[in-house]
Design a protein around this motif. Structure first.
Motif, PDB file in Angstrom:
ATOM      1  N   MET A  50       0.925  -1.199  -0.062  1.00  0.00           N
ATOM      2  CA  MET A  50      -0.103  -0.057   0.055  1.00  0.00           C
ATOM      3  C   MET A  50       0.896   1.314   0.123  1.00  0.00           C
ATOM      4  O   MET A  50       1.958   1.220   0.803  1.00  0.00           O
ATOM      5  N   SER A  51       0.590   2.222  -0.795  1.00  0.00           N
ATOM      6  CA  SER A  51       1.106   3.365  -0.726  1.00  0.00           C
ATOM      7  C   SER A  51       0.908   4.171   0.389  1.00  0.00           C
ATOM      8  O   SER A  51       0.083   4.520   0.937  1.00  0.00           O
ATOM      9  N   ASN A  52       2.120   5.084   0.820  1.00  0.00           N
ATOM     10  CA  ASN A  52       2.083   6.076   1.853  1.00  0.00           C
ATOM     11  C   ASN A  52       1.569   7.201   1.339  1.00  0.00           C
ATOM     12  O   ASN A  52       0.759   7.768   2.259  1.00  0.00           O
ATOM     13  N   LYS A  53       1.495   7.427   0.007  1.00  0.00           N
ATOM     14  CA  LYS A  53       0.862   8.552  -0.355  1.00  0.00           C
ATOM     15  C   LYS A  53      -0.569   8.624  -0.589  1.00  0.00           C
ATOM     16  O   LYS A  53      -0.895   7.579  -1.458  1.00  0.00           O
ATOM     17  N   ARG A  54      -1.265   9.287  -0.154  1.00  0.00           N
ATOM     18  CA  ARG A  54      -2.929   9.102  -0.554  1.00  0.00           C
ATOM     19  C   ARG A  54      -3.466  10.020  -1.404  1.00  0.00           C
ATOM     20  O   ARG A  54      -4.749   9.816  -1.813  1.00  0.00           O
ATOM     21  N   VAL A  55      -2.879  11.277  -1.659  1.00  0.00           N
ATOM     22  CA  VAL A  55      -3.137  12.216  -2.616  1.00  0.00           C
ATOM     23  C   VAL A  55      -2.318  12.631  -3.441  1.00  0.00           C
ATOM     24  O   VAL A  55      -1.112  13.077  -3.278  1.00  0.00           O
ATOM     25  N   TYR A  56      -2.572  12.730  -4.830  1.00  0.00           N
ATOM     26  CA  TYR A  56      -1.837  13.027  -5.885  1.00  0.00           C
ATOM     27  C   TYR A  56      -2.121  14.102  -6.656  1.00  0.00           C
ATOM     28  O   TYR A  56      -3.459  14.304  -7.248  1.00  0.00           O
ATOM     29  N   LEU A  57      -1.214  15.198  -7.067  1.00  0.00           N
ATOM     30  CA  LEU A  57      -1.702  16.085  -7.991  1.00  0.00           C
ATOM     31  C   LEU A  57      -1.821  15.750  -9.157  1.00  0.00           C
ATOM     32  O   LEU A  57      -1.106  14.693  -9.525  1.00  0.00           O
ATOM     33  N   PHE A  58      -2.484  16.108 -10.128  1.00  0.00           N
ATOM     34  CA  PHE A  58      -2.883  15.532 -11.433  1.00  0.00           C
ATOM     35  C   PHE A  58      -1.295  15.433 -12.132  1.00  0.00           C
ATOM     36  O   PHE A  58      -0.802  14.462 -12.818  1.00  0.00           O
ATOM     37  N   ARG A  59      -0.338  16.241 -11.731  1.00  0.00           N
ATOM     38  CA  ARG A  59       1.011  16.369 -12.428  1.00  0.00           C
ATOM     39  C   ARG A  59       1.914  15.272 -11.989  1.00  0.00           C
ATOM     40  O   ARG A  59       2.895  14.875 -12.392  1.00  0.00           O
ATOM     41  N   GLU A  60       1.617  14.701 -10.884  1.00  0.00           N
ATOM     42  CA  GLU A  60       2.398  13.659 -10.101  1.00  0.00           C
ATOM     43  C   GLU A  60       1.730  12.195 -10.690  1.00  0.00           C
ATOM     44  O   GLU A  60       2.369  11.113 -10.316  1.00  0.00           O
ATOM     45  N   GLY A  61       1.065  11.858 -11.460  1.00  0.00           N
ATOM     46  CA  GLY A  61       0.449  10.834 -12.162  1.00  0.00           C
ATOM     47  C   GLY A  61       0.414  10.381 -13.360  1.00  0.00           C
ATOM     48  O   GLY A  61       1.156  11.219 -14.181  1.00  0.00           O
ATOM     49  N   ASP A  62       0.227   9.414 -13.884  1.00  0.00           N
ATOM     50  CA  ASP A  62       0.217   9.318 -15.338  1.00  0.00           C
ATOM     51  C   ASP A  62      -0.566   7.905 -15.691  1.00  0.00           C
ATOM     52  O   ASP A  62      -1.303   7.328 -14.556  1.00  0.00           O
ATOM     53  N   LYS A  63      -0.894   7.538 -16.869  1.00  0.00           N
ATOM     54  CA  LYS A  63      -1.793   6.539 -17.453  1.00  0.00           C
ATOM     55  C   LYS A  63      -1.638   5.233 -16.596  1.00  0.00           C
ATOM     56  O   LYS A  63      -2.247   4.178 -16.866  1.00  0.00           O
ATOM     57  N   SER A  64      -0.169   4.842 -16.317  1.00  0.00           N
ATOM     58  CA  SER A  64       0.218   3.633 -15.876  1.00  0.00           C
ATOM     59  C   SER A  64      -0.412   3.561 -14.479  1.00  0.00           C
ATOM     60  O   SER A  64      -0.366   2.299 -14.071  1.00  0.00           O
ATOM     61  N   MET A  65      -1.176   4.292 -13.775  1.00  0.00           N
ATOM     62  CA  MET A  65      -1.525   4.368 -12.247  1.00  0.00           C
ATOM     63  C   MET A  65      -2.870   4.200 -12.195  1.00  0.00           C
ATOM     64  O   MET A  65      -3.399   4.732 -11.079  1.00  0.00           O
ATOM     65  N   ARG A  66      -3.596   3.250 -13.102  1.00  0.00           N
ATOM     66  CA  ARG A  66      -4.864   3.162 -13.102  1.00  0.00           C
ATOM     67  C   ARG A  66      -5.297   2.439 -11.559  1.00  0.00           C
ATOM     68  O   ARG A  66      -6.467   2.860 -11.085  1.00  0.00           O
ATOM     69  N   ASP A  67      -4.505   1.487 -11.252  1.00  0.00           N
ATOM     70  CA  ASP A  67      -5.086   0.795  -9.977  1.00  0.00           C
ATOM     71  C   ASP A  67      -4.962   1.615  -8.669  1.00  0.00           C
ATOM     72  O   ASP A  67      -5.940   1.618  -7.916  1.00  0.00           O
ATOM     73  N   LEU A  68      -4.244   2.760  -8.829  1.00  0.00           N
ATOM     74  CA  LEU A  68      -4.147   3.634  -7.577  1.00  0.00           C
ATOM     75  C   LEU A  68      -5.068   4.669  -7.543  1.00  0.00           C
ATOM     76  O   LEU A  68      -5.744   5.030  -6.841  1.00  0.00           O
ATOM     77  N   LEU A  69      -4.873   5.466  -9.003  1.00  0.00           N
ATOM     78  CA  LEU A  69      -5.632   6.624  -9.270  1.00  0.00           C
ATOM     79  C   LEU A  69      -7.101   6.559  -9.943  1.00  0.00           C
ATOM     80  O   LEU A  69      -7.814   7.297 -10.036  1.00  0.00           O
ATOM     81  N   GLY A  70      -7.238   5.234 -10.298  1.00  0.00           N
ATOM     82  CA  GLY A  70      -8.504   4.832 -11.148  1.00  0.00           C
ATOM     83  C   GLY A  70      -8.371   5.522 -12.591  1.00  0.00           C
ATOM     84  O   GLY A  70      -7.270   6.084 -12.616  1.00  0.00           O
ATOM     85  N   GLY A  71      -9.334   4.918 -13.286  1.00  0.00           N
ATOM     86  CA  GLY A  71      -9.137   5.260 -14.829  1.00  0.00           C
ATOM     87  C   GLY A  71      -9.370   6.728 -14.933  1.00  0.00           C
ATOM     88  O   GLY A  71      -8.392   7.500 -15.836  1.00  0.00           O
ATOM     89  N   LYS A  72     -10.092   7.467 -14.283  1.00  0.00           N
ATOM     90  CA  LYS A  72     -10.201   8.964 -14.492  1.00  0.00           C
ATOM     91  C   LYS A  72      -9.119   9.810 -14.112  1.00  0.00           C
ATOM     92  O   LYS A  72      -8.574  10.491 -14.811  1.00  0.00           O
ATOM     93  N   GLY A  73      -8.754   9.445 -12.957  1.00  0.00           N
ATOM     94  CA  GLY A  73      -7.634  10.186 -12.190  1.00  0.00           C
ATOM     95  C   GLY A  73      -6.384  10.134 -13.182  1.00  0.00           C
ATOM     96  O   GLY A  73      -5.409  11.178 -13.281  1.00  0.00           O
ATOM     97  N   ALA A  74      -6.133   8.605 -13.626  1.00  0.00           N
ATOM     98  CA  ALA A  74      -4.824   8.330 -14.096  1.00  0.00           C
ATOM     99  C   ALA A  74      -4.860   9.193 -15.551  1.00  0.00           C
ATOM    100  O   ALA A  74      -3.799   9.728 -15.928  1.00  0.00           O
ATOM    101  N   ASN A  75      -6.073   9.161 -16.037  1.00  0.00           N
ATOM    102  CA  ASN A  75      -6.281   9.875 -17.602  1.00  0.00           C
ATOM    103  C   ASN A  75      -6.180  11.332 -17.252  1.00  0.00           C
ATOM    104  O   ASN A  75      -5.613  12.089 -18.283  1.00  0.00           O
ATOM    105  N   LEU A  76      -6.684  12.069 -16.369  1.00  0.00           N
ATOM    106  CA  LEU A  76      -6.505  13.452 -16.340  1.00  0.00           C
ATOM    107  C   LEU A  76      -4.966  13.853 -15.565  1.00  0.00           C
ATOM    108  O   LEU A  76      -4.473  14.921 -16.486  1.00  0.00           O
ATOM    109  N   ALA A  77      -4.231  12.853 -14.979  1.00  0.00           N
ATOM    110  CA  ALA A  77      -3.115  13.223 -15.014  1.00  0.00           C
ATOM    111  C   ALA A  77      -2.230  12.922 -16.195  1.00  0.00           C
ATOM    112  O   ALA A  77      -1.305  13.930 -16.598  1.00  0.00           O
ATOM    113  N   GLU A  78      -2.518  12.013 -17.002  1.00  0.00           N
ATOM    114  CA  GLU A  78      -1.883  11.991 -18.482  1.00  0.00           C
ATOM    115  C   GLU A  78      -1.964  13.117 -19.211  1.00  0.00           C
ATOM    116  O   GLU A  78      -1.118  13.717 -19.825  1.00  0.00           O
TER     117      GLU A  78
END
Length: 887
Positions: free
Chosen positions: A1-29
């Motif tokens: 489990m990740s220690n980080k619980r909140v990600y700004l969009f610029r901190e994620g990418d499309k590979s993080m669907r498991d953690l950020l969900g599909g919408k969050g990963a795509n917003l980041a990408e």
């Protein structure tokens, strides 16, 4: 489990669907590739899991992490949440790993309150825009945050109040309501909420906390659970929460909102298509509050924005290498992209898009094959309701036989058979409480079948899939009254002769007629299936009982027949009386021999036709399997008829004789009764006749210069001595036929593994059997002790309560039934390394089961003809190790 619980969009990418969900990963990408995405942050799916594990409480410290991320967004926007003089407003949306459109909750305009509204207006904001946004927030937040905790709070009540206000003002459109009246509506809304025992929160951070929890709670609302169950999405993955700076499509005529696809989701044509509304927020488009405009209108209304949007569509499609579903907002003539995801599409569109993208060098053939859900191919093959048709759904059941049908309701199988005779008569929908083999003629003559009871593997569903009949089964909300020739659903009564329609793909029962058309069979389908065949390593056969079935199966790509059920041939109209006559005098050898002689003539021609249609391809033919009582009238109904006759002082000798036969043959539990190999041993003349008919039909084809490859299957073997005994007798018959016909016939004998003991002693049985075919329907029944007709009784509740992960009659139970299959395979190969292995149960057309069959080393799967393309694609995906759902 990740220690980080909140990600700004610029901190994620499309590979993080498991953690950020599909919408969050795509917003980041999208943020990272430079698209105009309003800034925001994502609370991870792991927090959702923590929320439920702690009894629906937000984890300690989460709000502090949210506050840190919020300050970053406030700095970016130059605005502050809750500041009346310069307010930041937010949207709060769900976003699981897999798209679940509309299933969970959303809150828009968060941060508005009485003071902020006044402050925005003082700073020059349009009062109508402000109060339109505020009334939306009150409605949405109250509904999702308080509706499940305070009895009576409902979004519908808010909508009715708005409707009543418009009626008072004598207007119809939302845009006709003035700012003052919208402000008045906000006060009505707050008073309504207060009357239910809760004060609408004026503190923006309290609003945000309530919204975050509401989104997490919506993961387990009823519609989300139903959607996950249907789509086989794991309940444990949870949803992320996306908090994003608002952009407004409802600030005036230079603002708008819409949804679009980068290609046509119905046809697959390469054209951007969608809908939009000016001066609106997103839910107006999807909720049908106003009639949206075709996206092409935007080209005329604002060509600069339209061209910019089309450019973004091309960027996203090339970046993701897939058709995209995009939500957008226009604020003061500036375009923002709010979401992108892989677009939902029809089977036709899925195939065309995959083929076109290969030709456009966007993806490889392997990626194209992996991308299409095998079940979508049903839509390519079966009739459909004409696109754009509006219709009235009166009930919903199980989508047992995909496709569309329309016709008059008929409540008797014989009447349906007569009315729809030869396909030239009236179009009928056969409606029954449930179906039995006796209904076969009526089902085949009908355009569709509707049943009150029965599951996805009920008789109606099995036959429907086998023959491509649109069917809605287990429609428990209707009440069928066969005597009155009608069914009721609520206050609606459908009588015989009334028109109804079925959408088998969605399990819909429709009032009246709808236009039905054949699915478009394009060259893309053939190209796509050709690619699938290049990659698959496992064979695909079909379950087929007639030459017509065989021809259809081959047309759809079958490489042979994996199951011919010889008893189905006995149900034909001119044969049934012969079979019944034989059963009534079954203990008289002379009568039995005479009747079998008549049946021999029929079956010989049947098999000759099948071998001719196969043109040298193999056919696995199962000898008689069901207990003899299935050929007789229903015991309960016959008993009642005789009782009525006696009460009236009548006597019908023939009927009473039939009753005595039905009583003597009746099996309390047919799985444990006189059937399969047991029936063959007790009455060996029956299967001797069948083997003679099979081989004489094959000999006729061979002597005419053709090829025939009969594989004779002896069913229900649980002990090797059963197979040894009957096979020895049948070998004598086979040799006699070869001698009489003067030809060598490449026949083989094998068995169906459907009894657990047969699987466990497969090494002994394989000494006698040249091939195994797994009958997984019966193997599942005997392994679990379930009947496949138990769906309504307890299997549905078992799945709903997670006692079972799914219906084992729909997809192979790998740990139990699958383990028996693996044991049988391993043991059989030790004594017969080259033994041919296949499956002929309904699981042979289920993509997940096909994957399992590939993994355990089967040579082929067999399924109903109309599922052959599905099995071909699933086998290709299994060989590639791609495309199998990880939901």
């Amino acid at each position: 489990m990740s220690n980080k619980r909140v990600y700004l969009f610029r901190e994620g990418d499309k590979s993080m669907r498991d953690l950020l969900g599909g919408k969050g990963a795509n917003l980041a990408e999208m943020s990272n590739i430079g698209l105009p995405v309003p800034p925001g942050f994502t609370i991870t799916t792991e927090v959702c899991t923590e929320y439920y594990a702690s009894g629906k409480k937000l984890p300690a410290g989460l709000m502090e992490e949210i506050e840190t991320a919020l300050k970053d967004v406030e700095k970016d926007q130059g605005k502050t949440l809750g500041d009346p003089n310069n307010p930041l407003l937010l949207s709060v949306r769900s976003g699981a790993k897999f798209s679940m459109p509309g299933m969970m909750d959303t809150v828009l305009n968060l941060g508005l309150n009485d003071q902020v509204a006044e402050g925005m207006i003082a700073k020059g904001a349009d009062p109508r825009f402000v109060y339109d946004s505020y009334r939306r927030l009150i409605m949405m937040l109250s509904d999702v945050a308080f509706g499940d905790r305070y009895e009576g709070i409902s979004k519908h009540d808010f909508e009715h109040q708005f409707y009543d206000l418009k009626a008072e003002l004598g207007v119809k459109e939302d845009l006709e309501v003035s700012a003052d009246k919208l402000k008045e509506l906000c006060e009505r809304y707050k008073a309504y909420v207060q009357s239910k025992g809760v004060t609408f929160p004026q503190d923006a951070r309290e609003q945000m906390k309530e919204a975050v929890e509401a989104v997490f709670r919506s993961w387990n609302n009823e519609r989300a659970i139903i959607y996950r169950r249907r789509e086989k999405i794991d309940d444990a993955i949870g949803t992320a929460v996306n908090i994003q700076a608002m952009v407004f499509g409802n600030m005036g005529d230079d603002c708008g909102t819409g949804v679009a696809f980068t290609r046509n989701a119905s046809t697959g044509d390469k054209e951007v298509f969608g809908e939009y509304l000016m001066n609106a927020q997103g839910e107006d488009v999807v909720a049908g509050v106003r009639t949206p405009l075709d996206l092409n209108e935007l080209k005329l209304q604002n060509p600069i924005i339209y061209n910019e949007f089309v450019n973004f569509c091309n960027v996203l499609e090339h970046h993701y290498k897939d058709m995209q579903d995009i939500e957008f907002t226009i604020e003061r003539n500036k375009l923002f992209i709010l979401q992108c995801r892989s677009g939902k599409r029809t089977g036709t569109a899925a195939v065309k898009t995959a083929v076109d993208m290969v030709h456009e060098c966007l993806i490889t053939k392997e990626e194209a094959i992996a991308r299409v859900n095998p079940d979508l191919l049903n839509q390519v093959l079966l009739p459909v309701i004409a696109p754009g048709t509006k219709y009235d759904v009166i009930a919903k059941g199980l989508p047992a036989g995909p496709g569309a049908a329309t016709g008059v309701a008929v409540f008797d199988a014989n009447r349906a058979a007569e009315m729809g005779k030869g396909g030239q008569g009236q179009r009928v929908i056969l409606v029954r409480a449930d179906t039995s083999p006796d209904d076969l003629a009526g089902m085949l003559a009908a355009q569709g079948v509707l049943t009150e009871r029965g599951g996805m593997t009920s008789h109606a569903a099995l036959v429907a899939r086998g023959f491509g009949i649109p069917t809605v089964a287990g429609c428990s909300s209707i009440r069928v009254d066969a005597e009155k020739r009608q069914f009721t659903i609520g206050d609606v009564t459908i009588k015989e002769g009334d028109y109804i329609s079925l959408n088998g793909g969605l399990g819909e029962v429709i009032h009246g007629q709808v236009p039905v058309e054949d699915a478009k069979m394009t060259g893309d389908f053939g190209t796509f299936m050709g690619w699938a065949d290049e990659f698959r390593k496992m064979g695909v056969r079909a379950n087929a009982d007639s030459p017509a079935d065989v021809r259809k199966a081959i047309e759809l790509g079958a490489e042979g027949v994996g199951l011919t059920r010889t008893e189905h041939m006995f149900f034909e109209g001119d044969r049934r009386p012969v079979v019944v006559s034989m059963i009534l005098d079954i203990d008289n050898p002379e009568t039995r021999a005479a009747k079998l002689g008549e049946l021999l003539e029929f079956q010989r021609e049947d098999f000759k036709g099948i071998f001719e249609a196969l043109e040298g391809r193999p056919a696995t033919i199962r000898l008689i399997d069901p207990p003899l009582h299935e050929f007789l009238p229903n015991l309960t109904e016959l008993t009642a008829e005789v009782a009525v006759d006696k009460a009236a002082g009548k006597s019908d000798a023939a009927k009473e004789t039939m009753l005595r036969a039905a009583e003597s043959m009746h099996e309390i539990n047919p799985m444990l009764g006189l059937r399969g190999v047991r029936l063959s041993i007790v009455y060996p003349e029956i299967v001797a006749m069948q083997v003679r008919a099979i081989l004489e039909g094959a000999a006729s084809v061979i002597k005419a210069g053709g090829k025939a490859v009969p594989e004779i299957m002896i069913p229900l073997v649980g002990h090797v001595n059963e197979l040894t005994t009957i096979k020895a007798d049948l070998e004598k018959t086979a040799k006699a036929v070869e001698a009489e016909q003067g030809v060598s016939i490449p026949y083989s004998f094998g068995t169906m593994i459907e009894v657990p003991r047969g699987a466990l002693t497969a090494d002994e049985i394989a000494v006698e059997a040249e091939f195994f075919s797994f009958g997984t329907n019966d193997l599942t029944q005997m392994t679990f002790g379930f009947s496949r007709d138990d769906s309504d009784k307890f299997l549905k509740p078992y799945v709903e309560r997670k006692i079972l992960p799914g219906d084992p009659f729909e997809s192979i139970d790998r740990k139990g039934v699958g383990q028996l299959m693996q044991i049988a395979i391993d043991k059989a190969k030790k004594v017969r390394p080259n033994i041919k292995l296949g499956i002929c149960g309904e699981h042979g057309g289920d993509p997940s089961s096909v994957q399992f069959c590939y993994e355990i080393g089967l040579d082929y799967v067999s399924c109903s003809p109309f599922r052959v393309p599905i099995a071909r694609l699933a086998a290709a995906q299994a060989a590639l190790g791609k495309g199998v759902s990880d939901k």
